[in-house]
Motif scaffolding. Structure first.
Motif, short mmCIF file in Angstrom:
data_model
loop_
_atom_site.label_atom_id
_atom_site.label_comp_id
_atom_site.label_asym_id
_atom_site.label_seq_id
_atom_site.Cartn_x
_atom_site.Cartn_y
_atom_site.Cartn_z
N LEU A 57 0.83 -1.20 0.00
CA LEU A 57 0.00 0.00 0.00
C LEU A 57 0.87 1.25 0.00
O LEU A 57 2.00 1.23 0.49
CB LEU A 57 -0.89 -0.01 1.25
N PRO A 58 0.35 2.35 -0.54
CA PRO A 58 1.14 3.59 -0.60
C PRO A 58 1.16 4.30 0.75
O PRO A 58 0.53 5.36 0.93
CB PRO A 58 0.38 4.42 -1.65
N GLU A 61 1.22 8.05 1.57
CA GLU A 61 0.06 8.91 1.39
C GLU A 61 -0.77 9.04 2.66
O GLU A 61 -1.67 9.89 2.73
CB GLU A 61 -0.86 8.33 0.31
N HIS A 103 -6.74 9.12 5.42
CA HIS A 103 -6.53 9.17 3.96
C HIS A 103 -7.79 9.73 3.33
O HIS A 103 -8.88 9.64 3.89
CB HIS A 103 -6.23 7.77 3.41
N LYS A 104 -7.65 10.27 2.14
CA LYS A 104 -8.80 10.83 1.46
C LYS A 104 -9.79 9.77 1.00
O LYS A 104 -10.99 9.98 1.00
CB LYS A 104 -8.29 11.57 0.20
N ASP A 105 -9.27 8.60 0.65
CA ASP A 105 -10.09 7.54 0.07
C ASP A 105 -10.54 6.57 1.17
O ASP A 105 -9.72 5.86 1.73
CB ASP A 105 -9.26 6.81 -1.00
N LYS A 106 -11.82 6.55 1.46
CA LYS A 106 -12.23 5.76 2.61
C LYS A 106 -12.15 4.26 2.36
O LYS A 106 -12.00 3.48 3.30
CB LYS A 106 -13.63 6.16 3.08
N TYR A 107 -12.22 3.85 1.09
CA TYR A 107 -12.09 2.41 0.81
C TYR A 107 -10.63 1.99 1.00
O TYR A 107 -10.33 0.96 1.61
CB TYR A 107 -12.54 2.09 -0.62
N LEU A 108 -9.72 2.79 0.49
CA LEU A 108 -8.31 2.49 0.64
C LEU A 108 -7.91 2.51 2.12
O LEU A 108 -7.11 1.70 2.58
CB LEU A 108 -7.48 3.50 -0.15
N GLU A 110 -9.72 1.71 4.67
CA GLU A 110 -10.16 0.48 5.32
C GLU A 110 -9.21 -0.66 4.97
O GLU A 110 -8.85 -1.48 5.81
CB GLU A 110 -11.59 0.15 4.90
N GLU A 111 -8.75 -0.69 3.73
CA GLU A 111 -7.77 -1.70 3.30
C GLU A 111 -6.50 -1.53 4.13
O GLU A 111 -5.90 -2.49 4.60
CB GLU A 111 -7.49 -1.48 1.81
N ARG A 113 -6.21 -0.17 7.13
CA ARG A 113 -6.41 -0.57 8.53
C ARG A 113 -6.17 -2.06 8.70
O ARG A 113 -5.54 -2.49 9.65
CB ARG A 113 -7.82 -0.22 8.99
N ARG A 114 -6.67 -2.83 7.71
CA ARG A 114 -6.52 -4.28 7.81
C ARG A 114 -5.09 -4.74 7.64
O ARG A 114 -4.77 -5.86 7.96
CB ARG A 114 -7.40 -4.96 6.78
N SER B 8 -7.21 9.02 -4.99
CA SER B 8 -6.21 10.02 -5.30
C SER B 8 -4.83 9.40 -5.47
O SER B 8 -3.91 10.01 -5.93
CB SER B 8 -6.16 11.08 -4.20
N PHE B 11 -1.98 4.10 -6.62
CA PHE B 11 -2.02 2.69 -6.24
C PHE B 11 -3.42 2.13 -6.39
O PHE B 11 -4.39 2.74 -5.99
CB PHE B 11 -1.57 2.54 -4.79
N ALA C 3 -14.95 -3.58 3.06
CA ALA C 3 -14.49 -4.22 1.83
C ALA C 3 -13.89 -3.15 0.92
O ALA C 3 -14.28 -1.99 0.99
CB ALA C 3 -15.65 -4.89 1.12
N PHE C 4 -12.96 -3.58 0.08
CA PHE C 4 -12.40 -2.64 -0.89
C PHE C 4 -13.28 -2.66 -2.13
O PHE C 4 -13.09 -3.45 -3.06
CB PHE C 4 -10.95 -3.02 -1.22
N PRO C 6 -13.84 -0.87 -4.84
CA PRO C 6 -13.44 -0.73 -6.26
C PRO C 6 -13.06 -2.05 -6.92
O PRO C 6 -13.11 -2.16 -8.14
CB PRO C 6 -12.24 0.22 -6.19
#
Lengths: 743, 169, 286
Positions: A57-58, A61, A103-108, A110-111, A113-114, B8, B11, C3-4, C6
């Motif tokens: 993961l980045p 960021e 992070h700005k992206d809430k899906y990322l 959550e990824e 966090r895991r 953003s 990745f 869940a991711f 995308p």
């Protein structure tokens, strides 16, 4: 408009709520906002060995915050200040916050966090009240004890010799999740030059304020806390918001951007506070005429891993443990102890539902042992004006529990049903039957902070007039569904002789409103409402004194007077500070004296059915009878009782926290069961009034009262139905089955 | 055409999917770029800024996320947005007409059906749906019709009362 | 939401034929997505590792309820609301309607499907016991054709079933032979509505001259799959439903099911309540 008090004015913010326009914290968004999450301990107790960031993961960021990033002190300022915002080298409960990510992206996010792994070198942990009391492991302080109290009235030890009967009993209550339908959430903007601003779902903006002052080591005026529309609290948002607000603010501080943290249901249930589990032992000396001679009570509550509010929960539970009876000799020995589960906290009733459950179950047992009906036994022991409580408080109001009991039993058709059920229950046709029973509980609930608590709070309310003749109420009391906005408007309108719509309630914002104390302890109407009344009276006096307002005035007169006054002097604002009622004395050392300014008195009657096939107990009808000083708004008051009774029914028959290694295993709404519309009986609410001189319009507090009586009333009814005694809640069918004879 | 804010970062954990859909919400047509499995709840709240629909549990238990989808109430937390292409949705924002409240909304205000208000949007939609199907429900009909909407504040009594009163209008 | 999102895709075939063609081309890659009331819960809990779905919700070929003299046939996408609205089902298969009315609340009933319920294969599902008790058959289709099989025996283990990687469940049919029978359905849950069952019994009994000519007894939540209690049925056939028979049937039942302790209930409770339900059912036969 004359005399709004006593009328069912519609909810002040009702229109916003029914149209979906009310803004809760997750409905707000800011430009450039980041989302935040909390990474939590996987183990109950031990040293943090390592934190690794895995997955491809980045990470660059992400904003990452650990304890090292805390500008001020790493503790949640409350009572003992033992709870860290973020664990630095040691954890004391599963799900303890260790690290924060944004992070700005809430899906990322959550990824991510895991993919943060927190490794704990585990140490032995304690998960039950019994193990903590037995000191299987010392996990807090020298002896696991957060706090203890001793109430000692008369001479208990000498009383046993004179007893015709000595009756003992043991009672237990489990944890309960508040389950407000809106999860905890906060949005923060924070930086060293401007300070910290947090919007959030909360009951007590000034608690959050006090905590963030310490977390950031900033002066008070640099911290600003704003309450957003709050979707239920019940105590679950009394102290917990300080933690989540601090987390959001720390991420905002480090990232330089607004940060929003919203828990999902699974996180909220597993990580936030619950009702303290309890264990109570009673030993009671009584004469053959059923008069109480002595009560010895041992009351213990499980506080979880950190102190939070346990001393105060213990206090309230202790003071309510001996109930609405006169007993010349009482000793109550109480303790709040630590375990390695997420800290327990405030939940409506705050210790009283626990100790009253034990008491009212025990009183039925004593009655039976002496050979009296539950009703007759209570009548022979109810406290009256002039008599003393367990803390030696002299009751200085007209109390008529006899009358409340008579009315409640009448309204529930108690006697007729008891007779009828005896007949029906014994008739058998060989099929699985429904056994029926009816039982009651008698109790009281003290409103406001205990003893000198209200004096210590020094609550303030301000009132401000506008040029349009509107009056703004500035108070820290939050609307969380109970009706604060509406009640304050009615009180102010009545005191000023103005329209309900002429009163505006300012959104609780520590930058704007004074500290009126927390929205807890059944104090909002009774204590803060009184300050609302006196603050607006101050406005009126000022206007009268200025000569701009005639002695008898209309709404139009008032508006003109305000406009003129403001034109002349610029602003019109008054404040009112809490004054204790006279002759209230409390000794904190001896835990003796006037514990509460006022008590509401109640009798609750539950009719139950027991299904022999499934072993399920069901409440079929419920009568809630209470004397509450004055009914300020009948619809809102009944709504409080109905909602509280529903939660108490949940506490009794449905809501079971399943623990596994210190974690709530059933942290989903699918598996933590609260009643649906199909599970709730008719709840019939009745009020009596007996004006309390120091409450607005004579009102006493009622928010917590309905939580106290249902559990023992229901278990008393179940015992009546099936002749088997159960002494713990929640009481599930699996346990009821074990005691049943058939099969 | 509203574009979703894509991640953003450069990745991407595996392949990322998006699609275009067109659907009607409260009588207004919207064209959006969406992740196919995004919850309808999130698309309504975040991409259309219709925040009246609430998340209470994310598991279809509490009903706070109730919306009307092609004439029937559903839990929007359980509907993947891909499936609403071409559909008609009503949210709480679409219940009142030009500031004229529905009888159910009016009754909730008058009779204490709303306390903290978080369950209210879902509860109102469920009640409106119930009365549409059954204009004179019994108390049992009301209990069962609202059984999928949890409330923690009211104990349900005044919600039932509000629905009964709304029928009388 | 854990869940991711995308990474998840749902492809939207225009017809059943297109859907089956895709499943044949890429077997095992695509899983069917119907009303979503089970899959979305798993998704949000972070427990849905499979990421590629084929949307079948829009396939009208899988909808509809038809009846002829001998059978009622329901499309796999029949929702619980559809079930409760159908007069023939209400009249001749009341247990199926009762099960549908006790599955979640109305919002779930509008989206949950019988096909989804069968394929999701939770042992606590509410409709499968009724389907078993009504001797349901199910139709599986693929691009190669279709086949009917008895629902009894379809599930072979926890979430295991006789379903090919390129097959979809398309229809369920029930023989219209319930006239004069006693129907008994009871779901014992954690509360009265919106509950996962702790035990669920669906039973049909047919009498002849005071004796049991036959029964169908199916239980949910007492084994890794929904159980058709064939041995118990054997014990009952041809006997009077008296105390001795009931006791014998309960004994057999106890051996035929394997309830467990879990987050909702205990093995002991499930066992005892199963016996009580069976007893209650048998006491109503005359």
């Amino acid at each position: 408009m004359n005399n709004p008090i006593g009328k069912s004015f519609p909810r002040k913010e009702g229109r916003k709520k029914v149209t979906g326009q009310a803004l809760y914290v997750d409905d707000l968004s800011f430009p450039d906002m980041l989302h935040g999450v909390t990474v939590r301990s996987p183990a109950a107790r031990g040293k943090i060995k390592n934190i690794s960031f895995e997955g491809d993961l980045p990470w660059a960021e992400f904003t990452i915050v650990t304890a090292k990033d805390i500008p001020g002190a790493n503790y949640v300022a409350l009572i003992l200040n033992d709870q860290p915002y973020l664990a630095s080298d040691f954890v004391n409960h599963p799900e303890e916050p260790v690290l924060l990510l944004a992070h700005k992206d809430k899906y990322l996010l959550e990824e991510a966090r895991r993919n943060v792994r927190v490794e704990i070198e585990e140490q032995p942990a304690v998960f039950t009240l019994a193990d903590s009391l037995a000191q299987k492991e010392i996990i807090w302080g020298n002896d696991n004890v957060f706090k203890k109290f001793l109430v000692d009235k008369g001479n208990v030890d000498e009383a046993w010799a004179n007893a015709d009967f000595i009756v003992e009993g043991e009672y237990e209550t489990g944890a309960q999740e508040q389950l407000y339908i809106e999860n905890n959430g906060a949005i923060a903007i924070a930086n060293p030059s401007d300070g910290v601003t947090v919007w959030g779902s909360m009951q007590c903006p000034y608690y959050v304020h006090k905590a963030l002052v310490k977390l950031f080591a900033l002066p008070e005026e640099k911290i600003r806390i704003i309450q957003t529309e709050t979707g239920g609290g019940f105590g679950g948002k009394e102290e917990y918001p300080s933690l989540i607000a601090g987390h959001a603010a720390l991420l905002a501080w480090k990232s330089g951007k607004p940060v929003k943290i919203i828990y999902d249901r699974a996180e909220d249930m597993v990580a936030t506070t619950k009702r303290h589990p309890s264990h109570t032992r009673h030993k009671t000396a009584v004469t053959k005429d059923g008069k109480l001679l002595a009560m010895e009570i041992d009351f213990a509550i499980d506080g979880g891993a950190y102190c939070t509010l346990s001393p105060v929960v213990l206090s309230r539970g202790t003071i309510h443990a001996a109930g609405p009876y006169f007993c010349p000799n009482v000793r109550i020995h109480s303790r709040a102890v630590a375990t390695n589960v997420p800290p327990h906290g405030a939940f409506r009733g705050f210790g009283a539902p626990q100790s009253i459950f034990a008491l009212e179950r025990h009183m039925d047992k004593v009655a039976r042992t002496v050979g009296l009906t539950p009703e007759e036994f209570r009548r022979r022991n109810f406290i009256h004006e002039g008599e003393t409580t367990a803390t030696s408080q002299v009751i200085r109001e007209r109390v008529d529990m006899d009358h409340l009991l008579t009315r409640a039993l009448q309204l529930s058709e108690y006697h007729a049903k008891r007779e009828q059920f005896v007949k029906e229950n014994s008739a058998s046709n060989g099929r699985f039957a429904k056994k029926r029973g009816i039982g009651f509980a008698t109790f009281m609930h003290g409103a406001g902070f205990t003893g000198s608590g209200e004096v210590f709070l020094q609550s303030v309310v301000s009132a401000e007039a506008t040029a349009e003749g509107k009056v703004k109420i500035l108070a820290a009391s939050t609307e969380i569904g109970q009706g604060t906005n509406t009640i304050f408007s009615q009180i102010a309108a009545e005191a000023l002789g103005l329209d309900f719509d002429s009163i505006e309630i300012v959104q609780p914002d520590t930058g704007r409103v004074p500290n009126s104390g927390p929205t807890v302890a059944s104090r909002t109407s009774m204590v803060v409402g009184k300050l609302v009344e006196s603050a607006v009276m101050g406005l009126k006096q000022t206007l009268l004194g200025s000569g701009l307002l005639p002695a008898q005035y209309t709404e139009a007169d008032f508006k003109n007077a305000c406009a003129e006054y403001l034109a002349k002097f610029g602003s019109l604002k008054t404040s009112s500070t809490y004054q204790p009622p006279p002759n209230v004395y409390w000794d904190d050392e001896k835990y003796q004296g006037d514990a509460y300014g006022a008590y509401a008195w109640a009798v609750y009657v539950a009719e139950v059915s027991f299904d022999e096939l499934t072993y399920e107990a069901r409440v079929e009808d419920f009568v809630a009878m209470q004397e509450i000083g004055r009914v300020l708004n009948p619809v809102l008051a009944a709504g409080q009782i109905e909602g509280g009774v529903a939660q108490a029914i949940g506490f009794t028959l449905f809501e079971n926290v399943v623990w596994k290694d210190g974690r709530m295993a059933n942290n989903q709404m699918t598996n933590y069961i609260i009643p649906t519309p199909a599970d709730i009986p008719p709840i019939r609410v009745y009020f009596e009034e007996n004006a309390y001189a120091y409450g607005p319009g004579g009102a006493k507090g009622i928010g917590e009262l309905p939580m106290d009586g249902a559990a023992p009333a229901i278990l008393n009814a179940i015992e009546n139905a099936i002749g088997v005694s159960f002494n713990n809640v929640p009481l599930m069918p699996e346990q009821l089955m074990a005691a049943d004879e058939r099969g | 055409m509203t574009r979703i804010r894509s991640t953003s970062s450069a990745f991407i954990c595996g392949k990322s999917f998006s699609m275009q859909i067109e659907f009607k919400v409260n009588n207004k047509v919207h064209q959006l770029d969406v992740f196919p499995m995004a919850r309808l709840l999130d698309v309504l709240r975040e991409q259309l800024q219709l925040t009246g629909t609430k998340e209470g549990c994310g598991e279809g238990e509490c009903g706070a996320c109730t919306v009307v989808l092609d004439g029937r109430i559903v839990n929007s937390c359980l509907v993947p947005v891909a499936q609403v292409n071409g559909a008609e949705i009503t949210t709480i924002e679409g219940v009142a007409h030009n500031d004229q409240l529905h009888a159910v909304q009016q009754a909730f205000i008058q009779h204490g059906g709303a306390q903290c208000g978080i369950c209210t949007p879902g509860m109102v939609l469920a009640a409106v749906d119930l009365l549409k199907r059954n204009p004179q429900p019994t108390e049992d009909d009301i209990r069962n019709g609202l059984a999928g909407n949890l409330c923690r504040c009211t104990g349900y009594m005044k919600i039932f009362e509000s629905v009964v009163q709304a029928c009388r209008k | 939401m854990r869940a991711f999102i995308p990474n998840y895709q749902i492809t939207m075939p225009a017809s059943l034929a297109d859907a089956l063609a895709l499943l044949k081309r890429e077997p095992g890659v695509w899983k069917p997505f119907a009303g979503g009331t089970d899959l979305m819960v798993l998704l949000e809990a972070g427990r849905l590792p499979h990421r590629n779905y084929i949307n079948i919700w829009a396939l009208d070929e899988l909808r509809g309820i038809e009846a002829n003299e001998s059978h009622v046939t329901l499309g796999a996408l029949t929702t619980y609301t559809d079930v409760q609205a159908n007069p023939i089902l209400r009249d001749e298969f009341p247990m199926l309607c009762q099960a549908a009315s006790e599955t979640g609340g109305l919002a779930i009933q509008n989206r949950g499907t019988l096909g989804g319920n069968i394929i999701n294969a939770s042992p606590a599902a509410d409709s499968p016991p009724a389907l078993l008790a009504y001797d349901a058959e199910i139709e599986l289709v693929s691009s190669a054709g279709s086949r009917w099989l008895p629902y009894q025996g379809f599930h072979t283990g926890y979430k295991q079933m006789h379903l090919g990687a390129d097959e979809l469940l398309s229809r369920i049919r029930l023989p219209r032979n319930t006239e004069g029978a006693t129907h008994y359905y009871r779901k014992v849950g954690t509360r009265k509505a919106q509950a996962i069952s702790k035990v669920c019994l669906a039973a049909v009994g047919r009498m002849n001259d005071g004796q049991i000519s036959d029964t169908r007894i199916a239980l949910g939540s007492v084994a890794p799959i929904v159980v058709g209690c064939v041995q118990t049925e054997n014990t009952l056939r041809g006997r009077k439903p008296d105390t001795e028979t009931i006791a014998a049937a309960c004994d057999t039942l106890a051996r035929e099911i394997s309830p467990i302790d879990d987050i909702r209930s205990t093995a002991d409770y499930r066992l005892q309540v199963s016996k009580n339900l069976l007893t209650d059912f048998l006491m109503r036969l005359h």
